[in-house]
Design an enzyme around this catalytic site. Structure first.
Site, short mmCIF file in Angstrom:
data_model
loop_
_atom_site.label_atom_id
_atom_site.label_comp_id
_atom_site.label_asym_id
_atom_site.label_seq_id
_atom_site.Cartn_x
_atom_site.Cartn_y
_atom_site.Cartn_z
N CYS A 82 -0.21 2.13 12.54
CA CYS A 82 0.88 2.94 12.00
C CYS A 82 1.25 4.09 12.92
O CYS A 82 2.40 4.47 13.00
CB CYS A 82 0.50 3.48 10.65
SG CYS A 82 -0.48 2.30 9.74
N THR B 230 13.14 -7.48 -10.57
CA THR B 230 12.59 -8.83 -10.73
C THR B 230 11.32 -8.96 -9.90
O THR B 230 11.29 -8.55 -8.73
CB THR B 230 13.61 -9.89 -10.28
OG1 THR B 230 14.82 -9.67 -11.00
CG2 THR B 230 13.09 -11.29 -10.55
N GLY C 100 0.81 -1.21 0.00
CA GLY C 100 0.00 0.00 0.00
C GLY C 100 0.84 1.27 0.00
O GLY C 100 0.56 2.23 -0.74
N THR C 101 1.88 1.28 0.80
CA THR C 101 2.70 2.48 0.92
C THR C 101 3.36 2.83 -0.41
O THR C 101 3.31 3.98 -0.87
CB THR C 101 3.78 2.27 2.01
OG1 THR C 101 3.12 1.93 3.24
CG2 THR C 101 4.61 3.53 2.20
#
Ligand code: PLP
Length: 400
Positions: free
Chosen positions: A346, A257, A76-77
């Site tokens: 958070c 990758t 998400g970040t």
């Protein structure tokens, strides 16, 4: 779903969900037998490449979009950063608008996740103008406020789908329509509309056409998938500067990758979403939880929209308990094997008071008496009964 050693009651699904065993099983071969670099030319590598492509299709179908609009990221970040920096940097390059003394204008809200707020704050320091749309006492954004904030130099509008602390569901489609209309009337491609939908993916309509969004963030760790993988949906034609340059993977948007096990795991968790059924299950339990708390705990009140408002995520309960030290309660509950959170996971790290509770008009000290419970697939009525019982027993101990 996860092995319980002692009696454990997990009530923090908004912070992380356990990985579904089916997801884990689907991921495993890509650590061993199918380890190949998907860019290589030999047969087993091309098979891995095809599996990534199939995973992309699964996710695209879920969003009602096309395969080439899904960019796999590290979560998400990263997706939020990619959307915000990607659009605003490209905008500077295009320089379509020479306006005022700013580098451009961004609209967001006062209740966003830090993964949106921090990149925008950085752009603000670099000379962008930012409008932070306030919310009402439920944490709701008024779409008309977004309409009123639009300017000719507005580059990006970023509004989260669901708030991670108090569960408020924002009127995305209304905001999206306002932006579409603005672009038409002003004959411009700007602003682009981004949403952080991490908390919504498991429960709400994710069709990007119905939501009228141009960029959408989702992640695996909130949908019973692996951590450190997510997506950014990028509508065809949206100009986006990549954050990471290199070999040109992910349509050039995100080199490196591919995290193959993560990508396969993410797509499998999307396949396993049982939206309506789980919505009803957790809502029923959450409502039961709230009714029981109200009945048994003195001085308790709900933060955010009411449970039957239709604008609250079905698994979220964020409560104020008068006179208690929330952190002490969370720690005492931990000792009983009950895991919940103060505010959001958070903000625990920096121990700042909640910007979300502040935005809905609560006083500084208030946040110190608020606890967040978020339910999930494994939550039972017995879990709720035991939790309420334990809170009641701890009340005297955690008085401030
Ligand atoms: C969890 C979360 C994030 C961060 O996602 P990561 O995958 O941990 O980077 C961002 N926004 C919201 C709303 C979240 O709930």
């Amino acid at each position: 779903m996860f092995t319980k050693k002692k009696k454990q009651i997990y009530l923090d699904y908004a912070a992380a969900t356990p990985v579904d065993p089916v997801v884990l099983h689907a991921m495993q071969p890509y650590f061993s037998a199918s380890f190949y670099n998907p860019s290589a030319l030999y047969t087993p590598a091309t098979e891995v490449k095809q599996d990534i492509s199939d995973a992309r299709t699964t996710v695209a179908d879920y969003l009602g979009s096309q395969q080439d609009t899904i960019v796999f990221t590290s979560g998400g970040t990263e997706s939020d950063n990619m959307a915000i920096f990607g659009v605003t940097r490209k905008h500077k390059n295009i320089a379509t608008l020479q306006h005022r003394n700013t580098k451009g204008h961004i609209i967001t809200t006062s209740v966003e996740h830090s993964a949106v707020l921090e990149p925008i704050r950085m752009l603000e320091k670099e000379g962008f103008d930012v409008t932070y749309i306030p919310v009402d006492s439920d944490g709701l954004v008024n779409a008309k406020d977004v309409a009123d904030a639009l300017r000719e130099d507005t580059v990006l509008v970023s509004v989260m789908y669901v708030n991670n602390e108090i569960g408020t569901i924002q009127p995305l489609a209304d905001i999206g329509r306002i932006i579409l209309k603005w672009r038409k009337e002003h004959n411009t491609a700007f602003p682009y509309f981004h949403t952080d939908a991490c908390q919504a993916t498991n429960y709400l309509d994710m069709n990007v056409e119905r939501l009228h969004v141009d960029l959408l963030t989702a992640n695996g760790s909130k949908i019973y998938g692996p951590k450190d993988v997510g997506i950014l949906y990028v509508r065809r034609g949206v100009p986006l500067e990549p954050l990471v340059l290199g070999g040109g993977q992910e349509f050039g948007y995100r080199s490196g990758t591919e995290n193959v096990p993560g990508i396969i795991g993410f797509a499998t968790s999307v396949e396993l979403i049982i939206k309506e059924k789980e919505h009803n299950l957790v809502k029923h339990l959450r409502d039961y939880f709230w009714t029981k708390l109200k009945k048994e705990i003195p001085g308790v009140s709900l933060n955010g929209p009411t449970v039957d408002s239709g604008i609250r995520l079905p698994n979220n309960l964020n409560v104020y308990i008068e006179g208690i030290d929330a952190e002490a309660l969370v720690l005492y509950l931990d000792a009983k094997g009950i895991y919940c959170s103060v505010g959001s996971a958070c903000s625990n790290i920096v121990k700042e008071r909640s910007h979300v509770l502040e935005a809905i008009g609560k006083k500084k000290e208030f946040a110190g008496s608020c606890v967040r419970f978020t339910l999930g697939r494994d939550t039972t009525k017995k879990d709720i009964d035991f939790t309420v019982e334990q809170i009641l027993a701890l009340l005297d101990k955690v008085k401030k």
